[in-house]
Scaffold this motif. Structure first.
Motif, PDB file in Angstrom:
ATOM      1  N   SER A 193       5.625  -6.942  -6.988  1.00  0.00           N
ATOM      2  CA  SER A 193       6.836  -7.309  -7.728  1.00  0.00           C
ATOM      3  C   SER A 193       7.702  -6.086  -8.052  1.00  0.00           C
ATOM      4  O   SER A 193       8.683  -6.205  -8.774  1.00  0.00           O
ATOM      5  CB  SER A 193       6.454  -8.035  -9.019  1.00  0.00           C
ATOM      6  N   GLY A 194       7.337  -4.936  -7.504  1.00  0.00           N
ATOM      7  CA  GLY A 194       8.220  -3.783  -7.651  1.00  0.00           C
ATOM      8  C   GLY A 194       7.804  -2.811  -8.731  1.00  0.00           C
ATOM      9  O   GLY A 194       8.495  -1.828  -8.994  1.00  0.00           O
ATOM     10  N   GLN A 195       6.644  -3.055  -9.361  1.00  0.00           N
ATOM     11  CA  GLN A 195       6.222  -2.192 -10.466  1.00  0.00           C
ATOM     12  C   GLN A 195       5.251  -1.096 -10.013  1.00  0.00           C
ATOM     13  O   GLN A 195       4.629  -0.451 -10.843  1.00  0.00           O
ATOM     14  CB  GLN A 195       5.528  -3.028 -11.557  1.00  0.00           C
ATOM     15  N   GLY A 196       5.080  -0.913  -8.706  1.00  0.00           N
ATOM     16  CA  GLY A 196       4.190   0.139  -8.226  1.00  0.00           C
ATOM     17  C   GLY A 196       4.777   1.507  -8.499  1.00  0.00           C
ATOM     18  O   GLY A 196       5.955   1.622  -8.841  1.00  0.00           O
ATOM     19  N   ILE A 233       0.831  -1.208   0.000  1.00  0.00           N
ATOM     20  CA  ILE A 233       0.000   0.000   0.000  1.00  0.00           C
ATOM     21  C   ILE A 233       0.870   1.265   0.000  1.00  0.00           C
ATOM     22  O   ILE A 233       0.474   2.298  -0.514  1.00  0.00           O
ATOM     23  CB  ILE A 233      -0.945  -0.010   1.243  1.00  0.00           C
ATOM     24  N   PHE A 234       2.071   1.156   0.569  1.00  0.00           N
ATOM     25  CA  PHE A 234       2.908   2.353   0.696  1.00  0.00           C
ATOM     26  C   PHE A 234       3.672   2.668  -0.584  1.00  0.00           C
ATOM     27  O   PHE A 234       4.478   3.589  -0.622  1.00  0.00           O
ATOM     28  CB  PHE A 234       3.835   2.224   1.903  1.00  0.00           C
ATOM     29  N   ASN A 235       3.409   1.892  -1.628  1.00  0.00           N
ATOM     30  CA  ASN A 235       4.017   2.194  -2.919  1.00  0.00           C
ATOM     31  C   ASN A 235       3.141   3.098  -3.781  1.00  0.00           C
ATOM     32  O   ASN A 235       3.450   3.350  -4.936  1.00  0.00           O
ATOM     33  CB  ASN A 235       4.320   0.897  -3.668  1.00  0.00           C
ATOM     34  N   ALA A 271      10.592   2.243  -6.087  1.00  0.00           N
ATOM     35  CA  ALA A 271      12.004   2.615  -6.166  1.00  0.00           C
ATOM     36  C   ALA A 271      12.312   3.805  -5.259  1.00  0.00           C
ATOM     37  O   ALA A 271      13.312   3.815  -4.542  1.00  0.00           O
ATOM     38  CB  ALA A 271      12.364   2.943  -7.610  1.00  0.00           C
ATOM     39  N   GLU A 272      11.406   4.760  -5.261  1.00  0.00           N
ATOM     40  CA  GLU A 272      11.603   5.970  -4.451  1.00  0.00           C
ATOM     41  C   GLU A 272      11.631   5.644  -2.955  1.00  0.00           C
ATOM     42  O   GLU A 272      12.456   6.172  -2.199  1.00  0.00           O
ATOM     43  CB  GLU A 272      10.442   6.911  -4.781  1.00  0.00           C
ATOM     44  N   ARG A 273      10.702   4.770  -2.520  1.00  0.00           N
ATOM     45  CA  ARG A 273      10.634   4.433  -1.089  1.00  0.00           C
ATOM     46  C   ARG A 273      11.944   3.790  -0.616  1.00  0.00           C
ATOM     47  O   ARG A 273      12.475   4.118   0.431  1.00  0.00           O
ATOM     48  CB  ARG A 273       9.476   3.464  -0.821  1.00  0.00           C
ATOM     49  N   ALA A 282      19.223   5.960   1.411  1.00  0.00           N
ATOM     50  CA  ALA A 282      19.948   7.218   1.634  1.00  0.00           C
ATOM     51  C   ALA A 282      20.074   7.501   3.129  1.00  0.00           C
ATOM     52  O   ALA A 282      21.125   7.949   3.596  1.00  0.00           O
ATOM     53  CB  ALA A 282      19.233   8.367   0.925  1.00  0.00           C
ATOM     54  N   ALA A 283      19.000   7.222   3.883  1.00  0.00           N
ATOM     55  CA  ALA A 283      19.060   7.474   5.330  1.00  0.00           C
ATOM     56  C   ALA A 283      20.163   6.628   5.961  1.00  0.00           C
ATOM     57  O   ALA A 283      20.883   7.086   6.849  1.00  0.00           O
ATOM     58  CB  ALA A 283      17.710   7.176   5.984  1.00  0.00           C
ATOM     59  N   ARG A 284      20.322   5.395   5.480  1.00  0.00           N
ATOM     60  CA  ARG A 284      21.373   4.517   6.024  1.00  0.00           C
ATOM     61  C   ARG A 284      22.753   4.977   5.553  1.00  0.00           C
ATOM     62  O   ARG A 284      23.660   5.187   6.363  1.00  0.00           O
ATOM     63  CB  ARG A 284      21.127   3.073   5.579  1.00  0.00           C
ATOM     64  N   ASP A 285      22.901   5.139   4.238  1.00  0.00           N
ATOM     65  CA  ASP A 285      24.232   5.374   3.680  1.00  0.00           C
ATOM     66  C   ASP A 285      24.755   6.787   3.976  1.00  0.00           C
ATOM     67  O   ASP A 285      25.916   6.957   4.352  1.00  0.00           O
ATOM     68  CB  ASP A 285      24.218   5.140   2.164  1.00  0.00           C
ATOM     69  N   ASP A 286      23.904   7.788   3.811  1.00  0.00           N
ATOM     70  CA  ASP A 286      24.365   9.172   4.008  1.00  0.00           C
ATOM     71  C   ASP A 286      24.738   9.437   5.462  1.00  0.00           C
ATOM     72  O   ASP A 286      25.496  10.372   5.747  1.00  0.00           O
ATOM     73  CB  ASP A 286      23.285  10.171   3.580  1.00  0.00           C
TER      74      ASP A 286
END
Lengths: 302, 321
Positions: free
Chosen positions: B285-288, B123-125, B292-294, B300-304
């Protein structure tokens, strides 16, 4: 636990107003507080002063909110959210106070009647009518710079609020009495990060130092009183910011030294800029993000 | 906390037979399994997968509404929304902690989310296009979550069940606040009413899909029910949600986008039209629209901020004495 009991608990939970963070209630934030202006106090000055303190809180809350979903840890999401909520609560009380003494600037002519004063002031004033300082308006930078700025801003604000508890204006005194507890937490939380980052790894030290160097110039105009502040301070209502300079300097120096960070040269006092409406592109950009939707639907109620 | 079950050999020893009997008896008596109790490896794995997916959903779920934090149209709405998004971070923390009592590690689970080896609620996609979406997420998405989650307060695994009690209480606030926002907007301008209807049109069917595929196509459901991890089938919970939501939609004055929605007078249930399961499959399956943005934002929160986490560890090590 039986399911029925759980459902009961959910129903009862609706009355548990204490669960909510301060400032999220549905009531007028100044309900029940005597808002009579004390004798000899100019309501225009009092309102203008409330805008200075309220705008700082609103703008800093907005900056901190930019970290939500981008923070280093979930614990930090929660802490930043808490701090933002506290500041938002302070802003609402202060803007409502300004409105209650008739200081609404051009906002009231733009906002429909059903919009409360706090929102008229937050959403329908232009950048030149805001009274926030450059310190809180500046971009966040990285997490280190954000924490250095929060540390500096909450140190200054805590020193001011501690004195405002004795204000002759009962509303300001009440807001300050509540605020000091919140600000003490904000300062402590940010100071702990300054220590960890300053005395953490070589990279965090470098970044924390860069944050300090970026934030420091904003100290220049923080301790010069505007005419409004001088008049109100003389009447026992406001705090002359010059009176907190030494205390702020002590706290900042102590923490930075413990964090093994270099304390930059203290900037020379400069005339107040943000407090008189002067501003750079940071304030304009912030206000576009804050006000866009509300202004798009000026007749709407939310 | 160490997990006593982690390195248990696969072959059943006489000891294990007794332990398994004790486990089965605990489940049969509707008592709780606690972290130090013996549990079958399949039970542990199922729970870790489910709790992690739930935790990820809370954290990813901060994003669609969080996108409106800066622009919330009144200070009260801003405070309500900030408190809600903050609650979701808190829920994620309780749930990751519950998973850690089973031997999982939060950082590792986060990595699995970012590497798309574990899922979160589809749902969050979907994007939040207007402020009415904030209200509809509270009303329908949190409403569906409550239907799903209240039975989990009786889940056989103690730490999960206890976390869910608090989470459900907070979710019910969120649902009420979402509905209150929609009520206010419906009393507002024509533009606001149109926003609410548009948001309901977009979120209704995805909300029904939150209960998962029909029972006959839900491969793990039967075992989860037998273990007391799950208490009701997907279809039963979905029906419960529809029955709850239809009168709320009527009170609100919006039309649910389903021409087949009719009251079955005899059974007292609202019958609804066919769900487009290919849509759910597509989003899972990732097509929402926002998958990708989520994930990118979580990454970014982890890596940055990796340098912050490293600094905190280094500081703690230096000052641990």
């Amino acid at each position: 636990m039986h399911e029925e009991t759980v459902y009961d608990a959910l129903t009862n939970a609706h009355d548990d107003a204490g669960h909510w963070a301060f400032g999220t209630g549905f009531d007028d934030p100044l309900a029940g507080v005597d808002t009579t202006v004390p004798d000899g106090v100019d309501p225009a000055d009092l309102g203008a002063y409330c805008l200075m303190l309220g705008d700082d809180a609103l703008v800093l809350a907005q900056r901190l909110t930019q970290w939500i979903t981008a923070a280093p840890e979930l614990e930090e999401e929660v802490a930043i959210g808490n701090t933002g909520l506290d500041l938002l609560g302070q802003a609402r009380l202060l803007l409502a106070r300004a409105g209650s003494v008739g200081v609404l600037g051009r906002s009231r002519s733009r906002a429909t009647e059903s919009i409360p004063d706090e929102d008229a002031l937050a959403y329908f004033r232009d950048a030149d009518e805001f009274r926030s300082t450059g310190l809180v308006e500046a971009e966040n930078g990285d997490f280190g710079q954000t924490m250095v700025r929060l540390f500096v801003a909450s140190t200054v604000r805590l020193a001011v609020f501690a004195r405002l508890r004795d204000s002759r204006d009962p509303v300001l005194a009440a807001i300050a009495a509540k605020g000091v507890h919140e600000l003490a937490y904000h300062r402590d939380h940010a100071a702990r990060w300054v220590l960890r980052l300053g005395d953490g790894t070589p990279e965090s030290h470098r970044r924390a130092q860069a944050g300090v160097d970026a934030v420091w110039p904003h100290l220049a105009d923080l301790f010069t009183a505007t005419d409004v502040e001088s008049r109100l301070a003389a009447g026992g209502v406001a705090v002359d910011p010059a009176d907190v300079r030494a205390e702020v300097r002590d706290v900042l120096t102590t923490v930075l030294e413990r964090a093994t960070l270099r304390v930059p040269e203290w900037p020379a006092d400069a005339p107040p800029r943000g407090r008189t409406g002067e501003h750079g592109p940071e304030r304009t950009g912030l206000l576009e993000g804050l006000q866009g939707l509300a202004r798009e639907h000026p007749a709407a109620t939310w | 906390m160490s997990a006593p079950t982690l390195d248990r050999p696969a072959a059943a020893s006489p000891d294990e037979t007794a332990l398994r009997q004790q486990f089965e008896a605990t489940i049969a008596a509707d008592h709780r399994i606690e972290p130090r109790d013996w549990m079958p490896e399949g039970y542990r794995k199922t729970l870790v997968r489910q709790i992690a997916q739930h935790a990820h959903s809370e954290i990813i779920g901060m994003q669609p509404e969080g996108d409106w934090l800066l622009a919330a149209p009144s200070l009260r709405r801003k405070a309500v929304l900030l408190a809600k998004v903050q609650d979701e971070a808190g829920h994620g923390m309780y749930l990751y902690s519950a998973a850690e009592t089973l031997g999982a590690d939060r950082a590792d689970l986060t990595d699995k989310l970012i590497e798309r080896r574990q899922k979160y609620s589809s749902i969050f996609n979907y994007p939040t296009l207007t402020y009415a979406d904030v209200g509809v997420i509270g009303w329908l998405v949190d409403g569906a979550a409550i239907c799903n989650q209240v039975p989990l307060c009786r889940s056989s695994y103690g730490p999960y069940a206890r976390a869910m009690i608090r989470i459900c209480k907070e979710e019910s606030f969120h649902q009420r606040q979402g509905y209150e926002l929609l009520m206010t907007m419906m009393r507002g301008t024509d533009a606001q009413r149109a926003m609410v209807q548009d948001a309901v049109d977009r979120w209704w069917w995805p909300s029904l899909m939150m209960f998962g595929p029909p029972d006959e196509e839900s491969p793990n459901s039967a075992q989860s029910m037998a273990w007391g991890i799950k208490r009701h089938g997907n279809d039963e919970l979905r029906q419960r949600f529809v029955d709850m939501s239809v009168p709320q939609a009527q009170a609100l004055g919006v039309t649910l986008p389903d021409p087949d929605l009719t009251l079955d007078e005899a059974g007292g249930h609202w019958r609804f039209g066919a769900i487009d399961w290919s849509e759910l499959q597509r989003v899972i399956s990732g097509q929402g629209p926002c998958n990708a943005e989520r994930i990118a934002r979580r990454r970014a929160a982890r890596d940055d901020n990796a340098w912050v986490t490293e600094a905190a560890s280094a500081y703690a090590a230096k000052h641990a004495s």
